[in-house]
Design a protein around this motif. Structure first.
Motif, PDB file in Angstrom:
ATOM      1  N   HIS A 142      50.630  34.112  20.489  1.00 26.20           N
ATOM      2  CA  HIS A 142      48.936  33.771  20.584  1.00 26.20           C
ATOM      3  C   HIS A 142      48.540  34.078  21.957  1.00 26.20           C
ATOM      4  O   HIS A 142      48.879  33.834  23.214  1.00 26.20           O
ATOM      5  CB  HIS A 142      48.946  32.029  20.718  1.00 26.20           C
ATOM      6  CG  HIS A 142      47.568  31.555  20.736  1.00 26.20           C
ATOM      7  ND1 HIS A 142      46.598  31.693  20.078  1.00 26.20           N
ATOM      8  CD2 HIS A 142      46.997  31.039  21.956  1.00 26.20           C
ATOM      9  CE1 HIS A 142      45.524  31.067  20.484  1.00 26.20           C
ATOM     10  NE2 HIS A 142      45.569  30.920  21.653  1.00 26.20           N
ATOM     11  N   HIS A 143      47.824  35.129  21.675  1.00 25.75           N
ATOM     12  CA  HIS A 143      47.096  36.029  23.004  1.00 25.75           C
ATOM     13  C   HIS A 143      46.054  35.303  23.526  1.00 25.75           C
ATOM     14  O   HIS A 143      44.888  34.893  22.674  1.00 25.75           O
ATOM     15  CB  HIS A 143      46.943  37.322  22.627  1.00 25.75           C
ATOM     16  CG  HIS A 143      48.186  38.149  22.207  1.00 25.75           C
ATOM     17  ND1 HIS A 143      49.108  38.478  23.097  1.00 25.75           N
ATOM     18  CD2 HIS A 143      48.699  38.521  21.040  1.00 25.75           C
ATOM     19  CE1 HIS A 143      49.967  39.121  22.405  1.00 25.75           C
ATOM     20  NE2 HIS A 143      49.827  39.212  21.222  1.00 25.75           N
ATOM     21  N   GLN A 144      45.696  35.194  24.812  1.00 25.73           N
ATOM     22  CA  GLN A 144      44.387  34.640  25.404  1.00 25.73           C
ATOM     23  C   GLN A 144      44.035  35.861  26.444  1.00 25.73           C
ATOM     24  O   GLN A 144      44.860  36.060  27.420  1.00 25.73           O
ATOM     25  CB  GLN A 144      44.520  33.385  25.803  1.00 25.73           C
ATOM     26  CG  GLN A 144      44.750  32.360  24.908  1.00 25.73           C
ATOM     27  CD  GLN A 144      44.722  30.969  25.432  1.00 25.73           C
ATOM     28  OE1 GLN A 144      43.679  30.224  25.505  1.00 25.73           O
ATOM     29  NE2 GLN A 144      45.942  30.380  25.781  1.00 25.73           N
ATOM     30  N   MET A 145      42.914  36.063  26.530  1.00 28.79           N
ATOM     31  CA  MET A 145      42.247  37.059  27.626  1.00 28.79           C
ATOM     32  C   MET A 145      41.229  36.762  28.369  1.00 28.79           C
ATOM     33  O   MET A 145      40.184  35.808  27.485  1.00 28.79           O
ATOM     34  CB  MET A 145      42.078  38.499  27.128  1.00 28.79           C
ATOM     35  CG  MET A 145      43.242  39.577  26.768  1.00 28.79           C
ATOM     36  SD  MET A 145      42.716  41.094  26.235  1.00 28.79           S
ATOM     37  CE  MET A 145      44.432  41.618  25.870  1.00 28.79           C
ATOM     38  N   GLN A 146      41.236  36.596  29.547  1.00 30.30           N
ATOM     39  CA  GLN A 146      39.781  36.291  30.386  1.00 30.30           C
ATOM     40  C   GLN A 146      39.210  37.480  30.985  1.00 30.30           C
ATOM     41  O   GLN A 146      40.032  38.211  31.942  1.00 30.30           O
ATOM     42  CB  GLN A 146      40.396  35.241  31.297  1.00 30.30           C
ATOM     43  CG  GLN A 146      39.189  34.583  32.156  1.00 30.30           C
ATOM     44  CD  GLN A 146      39.873  33.293  32.890  1.00 30.30           C
ATOM     45  OE1 GLN A 146      40.076  33.669  34.065  1.00 30.30           O
ATOM     46  NE2 GLN A 146      39.821  32.152  32.539  1.00 30.30           N
ATOM     47  N   PHE A 147      37.983  37.417  30.800  1.00 32.26           N
ATOM     48  CA  PHE A 147      37.351  38.773  31.382  1.00 32.26           C
ATOM     49  C   PHE A 147      36.193  38.276  32.299  1.00 32.26           C
ATOM     50  O   PHE A 147      35.623  37.043  32.201  1.00 32.26           O
ATOM     51  CB  PHE A 147      36.482  39.303  30.192  1.00 32.26           C
ATOM     52  CG  PHE A 147      37.322  40.044  29.278  1.00 32.26           C
ATOM     53  CD1 PHE A 147      37.725  41.371  29.290  1.00 32.26           C
ATOM     54  CD2 PHE A 147      37.815  39.204  28.229  1.00 32.26           C
ATOM     55  CE1 PHE A 147      38.674  41.843  28.672  1.00 32.26           C
ATOM     56  CE2 PHE A 147      38.674  39.935  27.152  1.00 32.26           C
ATOM     57  CZ  PHE A 147      38.975  41.147  27.302  1.00 32.26           C
ATOM     58  N   LYS A 148      35.777  39.091  33.429  1.00 34.27           N
ATOM     59  CA  LYS A 148      34.721  38.812  34.162  1.00 34.27           C
ATOM     60  C   LYS A 148      33.350  39.373  33.739  1.00 34.27           C
ATOM     61  O   LYS A 148      33.506  40.746  33.523  1.00 34.27           O
ATOM     62  CB  LYS A 148      35.136  38.871  35.611  1.00 34.27           C
ATOM     63  CG  LYS A 148      34.046  38.690  36.584  1.00 34.27           C
ATOM     64  CD  LYS A 148      34.389  38.999  38.062  1.00 34.27           C
ATOM     65  CE  LYS A 148      33.202  38.708  39.006  1.00 34.27           C
ATOM     66  NZ  LYS A 148      33.543  39.030  40.392  1.00 34.27           N
ATOM     67  N   LEU A 149      32.372  38.857  33.690  1.00 31.76           N
ATOM     68  CA  LEU A 149      31.157  39.693  33.181  1.00 31.76           C
ATOM     69  C   LEU A 149      30.184  39.743  34.189  1.00 31.76           C
ATOM     70  O   LEU A 149      29.964  38.670  34.962  1.00 31.76           O
ATOM     71  CB  LEU A 149      30.445  38.951  31.956  1.00 31.76           C
ATOM     72  CG  LEU A 149      29.253  39.455  31.493  1.00 31.76           C
ATOM     73  CD1 LEU A 149      29.306  40.613  31.083  1.00 31.76           C
ATOM     74  CD2 LEU A 149      28.492  38.450  30.490  1.00 31.76           C
ATOM     75  N   SER A 150      30.049  40.703  34.732  1.00 39.26           N
ATOM     76  CA  SER A 150      28.962  41.050  35.852  1.00 39.26           C
ATOM     77  C   SER A 150      27.746  41.702  35.261  1.00 39.26           C
ATOM     78  O   SER A 150      27.824  42.669  34.631  1.00 39.26           O
ATOM     79  CB  SER A 150      29.719  41.867  36.884  1.00 39.26           C
ATOM     80  OG  SER A 150      30.812  41.280  37.391  1.00 39.26           O
ATOM     81  N   LEU A 151      26.309  40.996  35.449  1.00 40.21           N
ATOM     82  CA  LEU A 151      25.331  41.566  34.966  1.00 40.21           C
ATOM     83  C   LEU A 151      24.347  41.923  36.131  1.00 40.21           C
ATOM     84  O   LEU A 151      24.314  41.338  37.199  1.00 40.21           O
ATOM     85  CB  LEU A 151      24.635  40.463  33.914  1.00 40.21           C
ATOM     86  CG  LEU A 151      25.215  40.038  32.765  1.00 40.21           C
ATOM     87  CD1 LEU A 151      24.746  38.950  32.009  1.00 40.21           C
ATOM     88  CD2 LEU A 151      25.420  41.187  31.956  1.00 40.21           C
ATOM     89  N   GLN A 152      23.631  42.832  35.665  1.00 41.94           N
ATOM     90  CA  GLN A 152      22.663  43.427  36.659  1.00 41.94           C
ATOM     91  C   GLN A 152      21.337  43.329  36.267  1.00 41.94           C
ATOM     92  O   GLN A 152      21.088  43.951  35.004  1.00 41.94           O
ATOM     93  CB  GLN A 152      22.938  44.709  37.172  1.00 41.94           C
ATOM     94  CG  GLN A 152      24.041  45.095  38.235  1.00 41.94           C
ATOM     95  CD  GLN A 152      25.608  44.886  37.450  1.00 41.94           C
ATOM     96  OE1 GLN A 152      25.540  45.649  36.622  1.00 41.94           O
ATOM     97  NE2 GLN A 152      26.641  44.277  37.967  1.00 41.94           N
ATOM     98  N   LEU A 153      20.389  42.698  36.646  1.00 43.72           N
ATOM     99  CA  LEU A 153      19.086  42.361  36.204  1.00 43.72           C
ATOM    100  C   LEU A 153      18.123  43.614  36.949  1.00 43.72           C
ATOM    101  O   LEU A 153      18.024  43.746  38.196  1.00 43.72           O
ATOM    102  CB  LEU A 153      18.266  41.156  36.587  1.00 43.72           C
ATOM    103  CG  LEU A 153      17.176  40.832  35.953  1.00 43.72           C
ATOM    104  CD1 LEU A 153      16.878  40.838  34.506  1.00 43.72           C
ATOM    105  CD2 LEU A 153      16.676  39.495  36.710  1.00 43.72           C
ATOM    106  N   ASP A 154      17.383  44.413  36.129  1.00 48.61           N
ATOM    107  CA  ASP A 154      16.450  45.253  36.390  1.00 48.61           C
ATOM    108  C   ASP A 154      14.959  44.562  36.584  1.00 48.61           C
ATOM    109  O   ASP A 154      14.316  44.335  35.457  1.00 48.61           O
ATOM    110  CB  ASP A 154      16.292  46.480  35.537  1.00 48.61           C
ATOM    111  CG  ASP A 154      15.241  47.748  36.089  1.00 48.61           C
ATOM    112  OD1 ASP A 154      14.484  47.238  36.696  1.00 48.61           O
ATOM    113  OD2 ASP A 154      15.606  48.767  35.927  1.00 48.61           O
ATOM    114  N   THR A 155      14.799  44.062  37.685  1.00 51.08           N
ATOM    115  CA  THR A 155      13.585  43.167  37.661  1.00 51.08           C
ATOM    116  C   THR A 155      12.153  43.877  37.394  1.00 51.08           C
ATOM    117  O   THR A 155      11.376  43.077  36.771  1.00 51.08           O
ATOM    118  CB  THR A 155      13.463  42.688  39.245  1.00 51.08           C
ATOM    119  OG1 THR A 155      14.715  42.123  39.740  1.00 51.08           O
ATOM    120  CG2 THR A 155      12.330  41.626  39.342  1.00 51.08           C
ATOM    121  N   VAL A 156      12.161  44.956  37.710  1.00 49.99           N
ATOM    122  CA  VAL A 156      10.820  45.632  37.263  1.00 49.99           C
ATOM    123  C   VAL A 156      10.642  45.680  35.755  1.00 49.99           C
ATOM    124  O   VAL A 156       9.527  45.446  35.483  1.00 49.99           O
ATOM    125  CB  VAL A 156      10.784  47.133  38.060  1.00 49.99           C
ATOM    126  CG1 VAL A 156       9.499  47.861  37.512  1.00 49.99           C
ATOM    127  CG2 VAL A 156      10.664  46.937  39.695  1.00 49.99           C
TER     128      VAL A 156
END
Length: 388
Positions: free
Chosen positions: A119-133
């Protein structure tokens, strides 16, 4: 100067933009997470399973697989609308087999699947960048499109408009009906009540009702102007067009050689009280003693003033009997009181007491003599006297 309608629409657009910002952001964020889940489940798990089955499960090989995973997920890009203003980076934080993952935060994403007994489990980090304009531009465009749609979409009729459509439908054509419905909500309760009464009593297309509905001035009448309209319509042989002109006329007292007009309406008045009325108006207009005329003493007629008034009447084709009486007997309080009363009765009969009151007389008691003085209540700028 920008119109109030433009400011109102601009305010609506700004409100739509402000309301859409958090909604669009969290909707896009949810869409990105859903895309990632689908991408990882369909693509990444298959690659990991293949790598595990074709290699020895040692630590070095596991590190190699992690590097391959990071290289693979680095190629992922957000799709659809979110991709226009959100860009993301995904990094593998932890990989556990048959062991629980540590507690993640709001910026983490967990993936789990079974591969045989493992039983495999992976944890990822999600980094989002917002283009405000780009984000603001997109929301502004969407808000503008929504506002245009709302403006083009026909507004539902109010209860009064629905009632009016049922009442007036047989009398007006389609275009006139649309104009009428657009303006009917602006009417006061008094105006709408009058229209309902007129509709019940008039069935002809040439009625005063239809004439009023077709006149744009009707929908902007003030309360006092509407009272003048009703007064004018009650006069014999007064058309709706004439009545509307009277309602919109300036509040002036106008004397012509043989008649008087109040608010544009000709007042039929006997010649002698008309000349007394004009005489009072002339005193007010010339601002002689601020327009006040003191009643003569009750026990002594005023011969000089009587002679002046007689000459005034003669110059304006007054009745010879009234002229002779003034010259021979002078001016008395009784003559002034009688003619002021006749003026009041005439104005009230034609205009009604409320409309007539500003054009009647005001009085005060003279402190020295104890007698009353009278003058026309109308202000000087509202008095016009013509000899032509």
């Amino acid at each position: 100067m920008l119109s109030a309608k433009y400011h109102r629409r601009l305010a609506i657009w700004c409100a739509l933009v402000v309301l859409s910002l958090p909604c669009s952001y969290y909707t896009a964020l949810l869409s990105v997470r859903q895309q990632l889940n689908a991408y990882l489940q369909e693509s990444l798990t298959m690659h990991v399973n293949d790598a595990l089955q074709s290699s020895i499960h040692d630590l070095n090989n596991r590190r190699f697989i992690v590097e391959q995973i990071n290289q693979h997920i680095s190629q992922w890009r957000t799709q659809a609308v979110a991709g226009h203003f959100l860009s993301g980076q995904l990094t593998l934080l932890d990989w556990q087999t048959n062991n629980p993952l540590p507690q993640g935060g709001p910026d983490t994403l967990n993936l789990q699947w079974d591969s045989g007994p493992a039983h495999h489990q992976m944890q990822f980090k999600l980094s989002l960048q917002l283009d405000t304009v780009k984000w603001l531009q997109l929301q502004g465009l969407l808000a503008a499109l929504l506002l245009i749609f709302l403006l083009l979409f026909p507004q539902p009729l109010s209860a009064r408009q629905r009632d009016w459509q049922l009442r007036i439908g047989p009398l007006l054509n389609r275009n006139t009906m649309q104009v009428s419905l657009a303006r009917i909500s602006a009417l006061s309760a008094q105006q709408y009540q009058w229209l309902s009464i007129e509709l019940a009593s008039n069935s002809s297309k040439d009625s005063q009702l239809q004439a009023c509905l077709l006149d744009s001035r009707f929908y902007s009448l003030t309360t006092i102007q509407f009272d003048w309209l009703l007064c004018a319509l009650n006069q014999p042989e007064c058309s709706a067009e004439q009545a509307m002109s009277i309602a919109c006329a300036p509040a002036e007292l106008v004397f012509m050689p043989q008649q008087v007009q109040i608010h544009g309406l000709v007042i039929p008045m006997a010649k002698t009280p008309l000349l007394y009325y004009r005489w009072y108006a002339q005193q007010r207009w010339q601002n002689l003693d601020e327009g006040w005329l003191l009643n003569p003493a009750t026990n002594k007629a005023d011969l000089p003033t009587g002679a002046v008034l007689a000459n005034f009447m003669r110059a304006h084709q007054g009745h010879s009997r009234a002229i002779n009486d003034l010259e021979q007997n002078g001016l008395t309080p009784k003559k002034l009181d009688q003619n002021r009363n006749r003026i009041r009765e005439t104005l009230c009969a034609v205009l009604g007491e409320a409309l007539a009151e500003p054009y009647l007389f005001e009085s005060k008691r003279d402190i020295r003599s104890g007698r009353f003085a009278h003058r026309i209540a109308v202000d000087i700028p509202q008095i016009l006297i013509s000899n032509r």
